[in-house]
Motif scaffolding. Structure first.
Motif, PDB file in Angstrom:
ATOM      1  N   THR A  17       0.775  -1.310   0.045  1.00  0.00           N
ATOM      2  CA  THR A  17       0.175   0.010  -0.006  1.00  0.00           C
ATOM      3  C   THR A  17       0.780   1.207   0.066  1.00  0.00           C
ATOM      4  O   THR A  17       1.821   1.250   0.721  1.00  0.00           O
ATOM      5  CB  THR A  17      -0.812  -0.027   1.140  1.00  0.00           C
ATOM      6  OG1 THR A  17      -1.824  -1.360   1.183  1.00  0.00           O
ATOM      7  CG2 THR A  17      -1.709   1.208   1.076  1.00  0.00           C
ATOM      8  N   VAL A  18       0.672   2.022  -0.902  1.00  0.00           N
ATOM      9  CA  VAL A  18       1.196   3.361  -0.987  1.00  0.00           C
ATOM     10  C   VAL A  18       0.440   4.687  -0.942  1.00  0.00           C
ATOM     11  O   VAL A  18      -0.885   4.519  -1.174  1.00  0.00           O
ATOM     12  CB  VAL A  18       2.169   3.406  -2.160  1.00  0.00           C
ATOM     13  CG1 VAL A  18       3.409   2.462  -2.140  1.00  0.00           C
ATOM     14  CG2 VAL A  18       1.261   3.388  -3.531  1.00  0.00           C
ATOM     15  N   TYR A  19       0.828   5.746  -0.869  1.00  0.00           N
ATOM     16  CA  TYR A  19       0.153   6.875  -0.685  1.00  0.00           C
ATOM     17  C   TYR A  19       0.370   8.123  -1.828  1.00  0.00           C
ATOM     18  O   TYR A  19       1.675   7.999  -1.897  1.00  0.00           O
ATOM     19  CB  TYR A  19      -0.028   7.562   0.610  1.00  0.00           C
ATOM     20  CG  TYR A  19      -0.557   6.562   1.547  1.00  0.00           C
ATOM     21  CD1 TYR A  19      -1.796   6.498   1.931  1.00  0.00           C
ATOM     22  CD2 TYR A  19       0.259   5.673   2.184  1.00  0.00           C
ATOM     23  CE1 TYR A  19      -2.266   5.265   2.878  1.00  0.00           C
ATOM     24  CE2 TYR A  19      -0.002   4.665   3.055  1.00  0.00           C
ATOM     25  CZ  TYR A  19      -1.366   4.597   3.444  1.00  0.00           C
ATOM     26  OH  TYR A  19      -1.932   3.784   4.112  1.00  0.00           O
ATOM     27  N   LEU A  20      -0.244   8.686  -2.553  1.00  0.00           N
ATOM     28  CA  LEU A  20       0.006   9.614  -3.528  1.00  0.00           C
ATOM     29  C   LEU A  20      -1.121  10.768  -3.421  1.00  0.00           C
ATOM     30  O   LEU A  20      -1.963  10.846  -2.995  1.00  0.00           O
ATOM     31  CB  LEU A  20       0.048   8.956  -4.885  1.00  0.00           C
ATOM     32  CG  LEU A  20      -1.390   8.045  -5.460  1.00  0.00           C
ATOM     33  CD1 LEU A  20      -1.891   9.129  -6.031  1.00  0.00           C
ATOM     34  CD2 LEU A  20      -0.820   6.903  -6.043  1.00  0.00           C
ATOM     35  N   HIS A  21      -0.305  11.991  -4.005  1.00  0.00           N
ATOM     36  CA  HIS A  21      -1.303  13.083  -4.203  1.00  0.00           C
ATOM     37  C   HIS A  21      -1.939  13.121  -5.689  1.00  0.00           C
ATOM     38  O   HIS A  21      -1.261  12.693  -6.620  1.00  0.00           O
ATOM     39  CB  HIS A  21      -0.185  14.410  -4.133  1.00  0.00           C
ATOM     40  CG  HIS A  21       0.608  14.386  -2.699  1.00  0.00           C
ATOM     41  ND1 HIS A  21       1.791  15.097  -2.658  1.00  0.00           N
ATOM     42  CD2 HIS A  21       0.090  13.903  -1.569  1.00  0.00           C
ATOM     43  CE1 HIS A  21       2.297  15.129  -1.449  1.00  0.00           C
ATOM     44  NE2 HIS A  21       1.434  14.301  -0.596  1.00  0.00           N
ATOM     45  N   THR A  22      -2.955  13.660  -5.533  1.00  0.00           N
ATOM     46  CA  THR A  22      -3.676  13.839  -6.827  1.00  0.00           C
ATOM     47  C   THR A  22      -4.711  15.189  -6.651  1.00  0.00           C
ATOM     48  O   THR A  22      -5.042  15.409  -5.631  1.00  0.00           O
ATOM     49  CB  THR A  22      -4.375  12.519  -7.388  1.00  0.00           C
ATOM     50  OG1 THR A  22      -5.094  12.845  -8.561  1.00  0.00           O
ATOM     51  CG2 THR A  22      -5.724  12.526  -6.336  1.00  0.00           C
ATOM     52  N   THR A  23      -5.039  15.623  -7.815  1.00  0.00           N
ATOM     53  CA  THR A  23      -5.841  16.797  -7.528  1.00  0.00           C
ATOM     54  C   THR A  23      -7.235  16.534  -8.118  1.00  0.00           C
ATOM     55  O   THR A  23      -7.454  15.819  -9.117  1.00  0.00           O
ATOM     56  CB  THR A  23      -5.274  17.927  -8.633  1.00  0.00           C
ATOM     57  OG1 THR A  23      -3.869  18.238  -8.219  1.00  0.00           O
ATOM     58  CG2 THR A  23      -6.016  19.343  -8.576  1.00  0.00           C
ATOM     59  N   VAL A  24      -8.048  16.951  -7.285  1.00  0.00           N
ATOM     60  CA  VAL A  24      -9.634  16.586  -7.581  1.00  0.00           C
ATOM     61  C   VAL A  24     -10.479  18.001  -7.789  1.00  0.00           C
ATOM     62  O   VAL A  24      -9.979  18.991  -7.245  1.00  0.00           O
ATOM     63  CB  VAL A  24     -10.382  15.590  -6.662  1.00  0.00           C
ATOM     64  CG1 VAL A  24      -9.605  14.333  -6.583  1.00  0.00           C
ATOM     65  CG2 VAL A  24     -10.232  16.378  -5.285  1.00  0.00           C
ATOM     66  N   LYS A  25     -11.370  17.955  -8.481  1.00  0.00           N
ATOM     67  CA  LYS A  25     -12.033  19.111  -9.006  1.00  0.00           C
ATOM     68  C   LYS A  25     -13.509  19.260  -7.975  1.00  0.00           C
ATOM     69  O   LYS A  25     -14.127  18.047  -8.158  1.00  0.00           O
ATOM     70  CB  LYS A  25     -12.445  19.234 -10.480  1.00  0.00           C
ATOM     71  CG  LYS A  25     -12.840  20.547 -10.736  1.00  0.00           C
ATOM     72  CD  LYS A  25     -12.832  20.774 -12.263  1.00  0.00           C
ATOM     73  CE  LYS A  25     -13.530  21.968 -12.434  1.00  0.00           C
ATOM     74  NZ  LYS A  25     -13.814  22.151 -14.110  1.00  0.00           N
TER      75      LYS A  25
END
Length: 85
Positions: A17-25
């Motif tokens: 399991t890893v964690y990442l940043h993403t942009t949501v609108k």
């Protein structure tokens, strides 16, 4: 030709399991959130750079370079990096 060490060190195992940043609108606003996902596989790209194929909790697939800062091994590391932005 001499023997060369061609080992590539990966940050974690497939299935981790890893964690990442993403942009949501959200309406007219965009915000960066942290998603968790699992490493499905690694692909060795151009110049021998490993990329992780990650399936996230929102059923989306992401491809990230396997270098530090592209995805994180703990939620706390991801949160710290997000706060620095």
């Amino acid at each position: 030709m001499s023997d060369e060490n061609l080992t590539i060190r990966l940050p974690c195992k497939v299935g981790s399991t890893v964690y990442l940043h993403t942009t949501v609108k959200s309406g007219r606003n965009k915000e960066t959130v942290i998603l968790s996902g699992q490493i499905d596989r690694y692909v060795i790209g151009a110049l021998g750079i490993p990329f992780a194929e990650i399936c996230c909790e929102n059923d989306e697939w992401y491809y990230f370079c396997s270098y530090p800062g592209d995805f994180f091994l703990t939620y706390e590391e991801a949160q710290t990096a997000l706060n620095k932005k």
